[in-house]
Design a protein around this motif. Structure first.
Motif, PDB file in Angstrom:
ATOM      1  N   UNK A 578      34.739  49.129  46.733  1.00 13.00           N
ATOM      2  CA  UNK A 578      34.063  48.099  45.639  1.00 13.00           C
ATOM      3  C   UNK A 578      34.715  48.358  44.241  1.00 13.00           C
ATOM      4  N   UNK A 579      35.083  47.501  43.726  1.00 10.73           N
ATOM      5  CA  UNK A 579      35.446  47.955  42.076  1.00 10.73           C
ATOM      6  C   UNK A 579      34.439  46.904  41.504  1.00 10.73           C
ATOM      7  N   UNK A 580      33.870  48.046  40.507  1.00 14.85           N
ATOM      8  CA  UNK A 580      33.008  46.714  39.158  1.00 14.85           C
ATOM      9  C   UNK A 580      34.138  46.779  38.604  1.00 14.85           C
ATOM     10  N   UNK A 581      34.220  45.292  38.192  1.00 16.31           N
ATOM     11  CA  UNK A 581      34.894  44.987  37.210  1.00 16.31           C
ATOM     12  C   UNK A 581      34.427  44.736  36.228  1.00 16.31           C
ATOM     13  N   UNK A 582      36.039  45.335  34.394  1.00 16.55           N
ATOM     14  CA  UNK A 582      35.134  45.796  33.573  1.00 16.55           C
ATOM     15  C   UNK A 582      36.052  44.302  33.001  1.00 16.55           C
ATOM     16  N   UNK A 583      37.059  44.292  33.303  1.00 26.12           N
ATOM     17  CA  UNK A 583      38.522  43.515  32.201  1.00 26.12           C
ATOM     18  C   UNK A 583      38.576  42.586  33.463  1.00 26.12           C
ATOM     19  N   UNK A 584      38.415  41.410  32.802  1.00 22.47           N
ATOM     20  CA  UNK A 584      39.220  39.477  34.294  1.00 22.47           C
ATOM     21  C   UNK A 584      40.555  39.313  33.686  1.00 22.47           C
ATOM     22  N   UNK A 585      41.854  39.196  33.583  1.00 19.24           N
ATOM     23  CA  UNK A 585      43.255  38.332  33.271  1.00 19.24           C
ATOM     24  C   UNK A 585      42.593  36.998  33.395  1.00 19.24           C
ATOM     25  N   UNK A 586      43.203  36.165  31.999  1.00 15.89           N
ATOM     26  CA  UNK A 586      43.105  34.666  33.056  1.00 15.89           C
ATOM     27  C   UNK A 586      44.459  34.206  32.488  1.00 15.89           C
ATOM     28  N   UNK A 587      44.893  33.558  33.390  1.00 12.38           N
ATOM     29  CA  UNK A 587      46.126  32.509  33.858  1.00 12.38           C
ATOM     30  C   UNK A 587      46.356  32.091  33.656  1.00 12.38           C
ATOM     31  N   UNK A 610      40.464  30.602  44.066  1.00 10.07           N
ATOM     32  CA  UNK A 610      41.413  30.569  44.406  1.00 10.07           C
ATOM     33  C   UNK A 610      41.639  30.542  42.999  1.00 10.07           C
ATOM     34  N   UNK A 611      40.875  31.029  41.965  1.00  8.55           N
ATOM     35  CA  UNK A 611      40.991  31.656  40.608  1.00  8.55           C
ATOM     36  C   UNK A 611      40.065  33.260  40.400  1.00  8.55           C
ATOM     37  N   UNK A 612      40.911  33.387  39.286  1.00  8.36           N
ATOM     38  CA  UNK A 612      40.809  34.899  39.348  1.00  8.36           C
ATOM     39  C   UNK A 612      41.998  35.765  39.697  1.00  8.36           C
ATOM     40  N   UNK A 613      43.076  36.992  39.713  1.00 12.61           N
ATOM     41  CA  UNK A 613      43.875  36.917  40.701  1.00 12.61           C
ATOM     42  C   UNK A 613      44.454  38.935  39.837  1.00 12.61           C
ATOM     43  N   UNK A 614      43.724  38.746  38.634  1.00 12.53           N
ATOM     44  CA  UNK A 614      44.231  40.745  38.667  1.00 12.53           C
ATOM     45  C   UNK A 614      42.277  40.936  37.879  1.00 12.53           C
ATOM     46  N   UNK A 615      42.641  41.808  37.865  1.00 12.78           N
ATOM     47  CA  UNK A 615      41.375  42.100  37.142  1.00 12.78           C
ATOM     48  C   UNK A 615      41.429  43.873  36.506  1.00 12.78           C
ATOM     49  N   UNK A 616      40.838  45.098  36.199  1.00 10.42           N
ATOM     50  CA  UNK A 616      40.591  46.451  35.260  1.00 10.42           C
ATOM     51  C   UNK A 616      38.908  46.878  35.274  1.00 10.42           C
ATOM     52  N   UNK A 617      39.147  47.686  36.143  1.00 12.06           N
ATOM     53  CA  UNK A 617      37.598  48.162  36.279  1.00 12.06           C
ATOM     54  C   UNK A 617      37.669  49.668  36.890  1.00 12.06           C
ATOM     55  N   UNK A 618      36.300  49.756  37.551  1.00 12.75           N
ATOM     56  CA  UNK A 618      36.289  51.771  38.054  1.00 12.75           C
ATOM     57  C   UNK A 618      35.557  51.499  39.509  1.00 12.75           C
ATOM     58  N   UNK A 619      36.091  51.861  40.353  1.00 10.50           N
ATOM     59  CA  UNK A 619      35.746  52.624  41.990  1.00 10.50           C
ATOM     60  C   UNK A 619      34.826  53.055  42.071  1.00 10.50           C
ATOM     61  N   UNK A 620      33.602  52.109  42.702  1.00  6.23           N
ATOM     62  CA  UNK A 620      32.208  52.589  42.709  1.00  6.23           C
ATOM     63  C   UNK A 620      32.221  53.710  43.052  1.00  6.23           C
ATOM     64  N   UNK A 621      32.999  54.174  44.054  1.00  6.68           N
ATOM     65  CA  UNK A 621      32.660  55.501  44.740  1.00  6.68           C
ATOM     66  C   UNK A 621      33.209  56.833  44.012  1.00  6.68           C
ATOM     67  N   UNK A 622      33.979  56.866  43.101  1.00  7.73           N
ATOM     68  CA  UNK A 622      34.702  58.015  42.395  1.00  7.73           C
ATOM     69  C   UNK A 622      34.638  57.624  40.591  1.00  7.73           C
ATOM     70  N   UNK A 623      34.389  56.224  40.350  1.00 10.24           N
ATOM     71  CA  UNK A 623      34.422  55.984  38.979  1.00 10.24           C
ATOM     72  C   UNK A 623      35.823  56.229  38.357  1.00 10.24           C
ATOM     73  N   UNK A 624      36.884  56.015  39.230  1.00 11.45           N
ATOM     74  CA  UNK A 624      38.518  56.178  38.554  1.00 11.45           C
ATOM     75  C   UNK A 624      38.696  54.489  37.907  1.00 11.45           C
ATOM     76  N   UNK A 625      38.820  55.143  36.713  1.00 13.92           N
ATOM     77  CA  UNK A 625      39.741  53.642  36.662  1.00 13.92           C
ATOM     78  C   UNK A 625      40.874  52.643  36.986  1.00 13.92           C
ATOM     79  N   UNK A 626      41.303  51.803  37.593  1.00 15.15           N
ATOM     80  CA  UNK A 626      42.271  51.202  38.049  1.00 15.15           C
ATOM     81  C   UNK A 626      41.761  49.391  38.212  1.00 15.15           C
TER      82      UNK A 626
END
Length: 820
Positions: A578-587, A610-626
């Motif tokens: 699980x990735x908690x999304x902080x930002x999503x890119x609109x293409x 079919x919409x929404x293909x890219x994201x940035x956030x943190x892993x719910x288990x480790x908190x790492x920015x991905x």
């Protein structure tokens, strides 16, 4: 054009890209340059008028930087010539010609057959009437193709792959099958034609009419045709149609809904539930209550928690509130009673028994019911409720008697206000059947006793009748119920096209929190309210029922399959986190899909979003920015993503920076580097260079030291490229027209550019295609012309040009398959 070529060989033209002719301009110039063979002899000039000489020394111009020839009324561009061998075997030269010849073997239909359609296997033989109008004749043929389809819907043709017409063959067949007109009319025409006419204009008109009838076959005839359902091909005399597509028309079309619409983002900043004057009054009232609660705490009544900031209030202001004695200031009266009765004359706390008696009186006396306070009445404010009631009334205009039910176990009833709003909106004599479901009829205010009222014990079934509008006000009495089941029970009792209006609070005021701390059963806080109203914290954005920006909806992610049921592109169980999304890119692809300009691709087989293909956030288990990419459902609060499709975010990048890089640079890398084989120093044309992909391409091309040409849509974007990327102004062109083609050919000495990164459509795509140099590459990023099956000329492929399409959402799963 051939003589100008630096070759000492006999050359002949074999191909040209474009030929434009205006006969009127050409003939006018010929007439101006005409040389009379004999000016003195008019008779001889008349006899030889057909062979009169003309001065053909008409000026021509051939551009130095483009393969273009211009003369009066004629333009030739892109001509190619090849040398003729000196020794030619004349026996091999033949004169060949090409013409359309209809295959008439299949049209063996007797004229006596009057049936509209005779169907044999997959073939259909029909007869269509020709009335002299090609448009109606073609429409009749198209409709016959639709009738053969096994659908009970009104269909209309919208597209066809190919249409071939030979008017000469068609008109000859019309003349053969001509239906004789009324004999009386023919006799009348003969008589009128035999009669002498002195008006030359009338003779001219009749002559033109006769010629038009013969030339355009303005007659009536029955033309047979053949249609093959399997190949979707229709053939008749002089006409072929292939690959027709048809779509159904809705039966009920409301043309009043057709509007010129535009899309723009407007932030909803209406956080004010009440008017400013009312807001200031409530704020002042709450400050007085906070100060009084703090005084109770300072007098030694430590049970009252007062963890908030406050303002000092004078005793005169407090006395004004006492004198006002407003029945809606319940919190003030409760705090004033506690402040005056828990201490003795020396301002010392009374014993615990006396204090408990005061608190029990406050809890049981209806006069001190907090739900009647002005704070709780804000939810029934006209600014909030009236808009919702108006929406209900708009959808119930045809209902004569509106059935309304209000479930309200508090004493702050909304019946009078809602009843008034409905009457003001409808402005008719329609009836309103209003029912109240309350805790006790005895506590009803006098103004609400006019409505039907029923008492409800929570241990029994709710006494609710089917209603058009059900209003529920949440109170602590309802907290013992399962909210999901309760809402479902209400939904089952709402009539068709009915509405459910719920009133929930999400926050307590500071005086309420202070008084809640005295609650003997449970100390309530804001978390209790948030838990009560929050059904889910996981949502994602997806398409609605129609393809329109306004139809986008938020959906509950709980309806999506859980992570343990996730699979990879190969169908193997995938390790997803699980990735908690902080930002999503609109293409731009998402915009085209959401507006219906292009359909969903192959991703529709594996996901319903079919919409929404890219994201940035943190892993719910480790908190790492991905940051990562998925096939959809990334406009969300969270996403379950496979561990091999995301990576960590560099420390010097923000999450907004991360989502602006993923799809843009992936598209450019795949299109220009991996498929386009971009080399150092090559020339390139980048369309829409101020966009995300365009700027990514600029950075990569600058790294490769390419010769860059760009297009933009506005002057502001042009200035942006000049300042940010140092692009010369003479190499920035307009993407709103096709003039950039001639400008680029001029700057490149008619050679063109090695690579074109295209995102334009229509005629601008064709113009971009012609800008590619020999052995060049045309990289197409757009999807619109692909799904529209836009035709592309094969002429330029003779120059060894590569056409490369970039479909990133298809590339991702294919690469995953290759990796596995």
């Amino acid at each position: 054009m051939i003589v100008s070529a630096p070759y000492r060989k006999l050359m002949v033209p074999v191909m040209m890209r474009r030929l434009r002719v205006d006969p009127k301009v050409l003939f006018n110039k010929i007439k101006q340059s005409q040389v009379a063979s004999d000016q003195g002899n008019n008779d001889q000039m008349d006899k030889s008028s057909d062979s009169s000489q003309t001065d053909m020394s008409i000026d021509t111009y051939k551009g130095n930087t483009s393969d273009l020839l211009i003369t009066y009324g004629l333009e030739m561009e892109g001509m190619s010539a090849y040398p003729i061998p000196r020794n030619i075997d004349n026996t091999d030269l033949v004169l060949d010609s090409y013409a359309f010849h209809a295959n008439e073997d299949y049209v063996a239909i007797d004229e006596c057959h009057k049936s509209s359609v005779a169907k044999y296997l997959e073939f259909i033989f029909c007869i269509c009437e020709w009335t002299g109008n090609f448009v109606t004749f073609l429409d009749g043929l198209l409709q016959s193709m639709i009738v053969s389809a096994p659908y009970r819907k009104l269909m209309v043709p919208v597209m066809m792959r190919r249409l071939r017409v030979d008017p000469k063959v068609l008109f000859n067949k019309v003349k053969q099958r001509q239906v004789a007109s009324d004999q009386g009319n023919n006799d009348q025409m003969d008589k009128s034609s035999d009669s002498s006419q002195t008006d030359m204009s009338i003779d001219t008109f009749k002559g033109n009419t006769v010629r038009n009838i013969e030339r355009f076959a303005l007659k009536s005839a029955k033309i047979a045709f053949h249609f093959n359902e399997k190949s979707n091909l229709l053939i008749t005399y002089g006409l072929e149609m292939e690959g027709m597509s048809a779509y159904p028309i809705p039966r009920n079309i409301d043309n009043t809904d057709l509007v010129l619409d535009s899309y723009a983002f407007h932030a909803n900043e209406d956080y004010v539930a009440i008017d400013e004057c009312h807001k200031s009054s409530v704020a002042k009232y709450l400050e007085v209550c906070k100060y009084m609660a703090l005084k109770v705490h300072q007098m030694g009544f430590k049970q009252m928690k007062c963890d908030f900031n406050y303002q000092s209030i004078s005793e005169d202001v407090i006395q004004e509130y006492r004198n006002e004695n407003n029945e809606n200031h319940v919190l003030f009266r409760v705090l004033d009673k506690i402040l005056s009765e828990i201490t003795d004359e020396n301002r010392n706390l009374k014993n615990s028994t006396l204090i408990n008696n005061v608190l029990n009186e406050i809890r049981t006396n209806p006069e001190y019911d907090w739900t009647r306070d002005v704070v709780n009445q804000v939810s029934g404010n006209e600014r909030l409720i009236r808009t919702l009631v108006d929406i209900v009334c708009e959808n119930l205009l045809s209902v004569f008697e509106v059935k309304v039910s209000e479930i309200n176990l508090s004493r702050a009833l909304m019946a009078t206000d809602v009843d008034q709003y409905i009457k003001h909106f409808r402005a008719t004599t329609s009836d309103i059947d209003y029912d109240l479901i309350v805790k006790s009829k005895q506590d009803l205010p006098e103004k609400c006793k006019m409505y039907n009222s029923m008492e409800w014990d929570l241990k029994q079934e709710i006494p609710l009748k089917p209603s058009h509008l059900v209003i529920v006000r949440d109170t602590q009495d309802l907290w013992a119920l399962d909210l999901d089941q309760f809402i479902q029970d209400l939904y089952d009792l709402i009539k068709s096209n009915g509405f459910l209006l719920t009133v929930f609070r999400y926050k307590f005021t500071e005086p309420e929190l202070a008084l809640n701390s005295l609650n003997g059963n449970k100390v309530l806080n804001n978390c209790d309210l948030e838990t009560r109203i929050t059904i889910s914290n996981e949502y994602f954005l997806n398409l609605g029922q129609t393809r329109d920006i306004s139809a986008l909806q938020w959906y509950d992610s709980k309806c999506v399959a859980p992570s343990q049921l996730a699979y990879s592109f190969l169908g193997n169980p995938a390790n997803k986190v699980k990735i908690n999304i902080y930002s999503s890119g609109i293409i731009f692809h998402d915009v085209l899909v959401a507006t219906g300009r292009i359909p969903m691709g192959q991703e529709a087989f594996v996901t319903d979003c079919a919409i929404g293909t890219e994201y940035a956030g943190r892993r719910a288990d480790t908190g790492q920015r991905v940051m990562g990419m998925e096939l959809g459902r990334c406009y969300a609060t969270s996403v379950y993503s496979a561990t091999d499709v995301f990576t960590h975010i560099p420390d010097h990048w923000s999450m907004d920076d991360a989502v602006s890089i993923l799809s843009t640079y992936s598209t450019v890398f795949y299109g220009l580097i991996q498929m386009g084989k971009l080399k150092q120093g090559e020339s390139i044309l980048i369309h829409s260079a101020a966009g995300g992909v365009g700027q990514a391409a600029l950075n990569i091309c600058k790294h490769y030291k390419c010769d860059i040409y760009v297009t933009v849509g506005t002057d502001e974007k042009k200035e942006f490229l000049i300042k940010e990327y140092n692009i010369p102004s003479n190499r920035i062109f307009n993407s709103r027209d096709t003039l950039f083609r001639n400008q680029i050919m001029k700057l490149t000495n008619a050679k063109g550019v090695n690579v074109v990164l295209n995102s334009l459509t229509g005629d601008k795509l064709m113009a971009s295609y012609e800008c590619v140099a020999n052995h060049g590459r045309f990289v197409e990023m757009g999807r619109y012309d692909m799904v529209q099956a836009t035709k592309l000329s094969m002429f330029d492929f003779a120059r060894n040009i590569d056409f490369i399409s970039v479909v990133l959402d298809l590339f991702i799963p294919d690469e995953a398959n290759t990796a596995f």
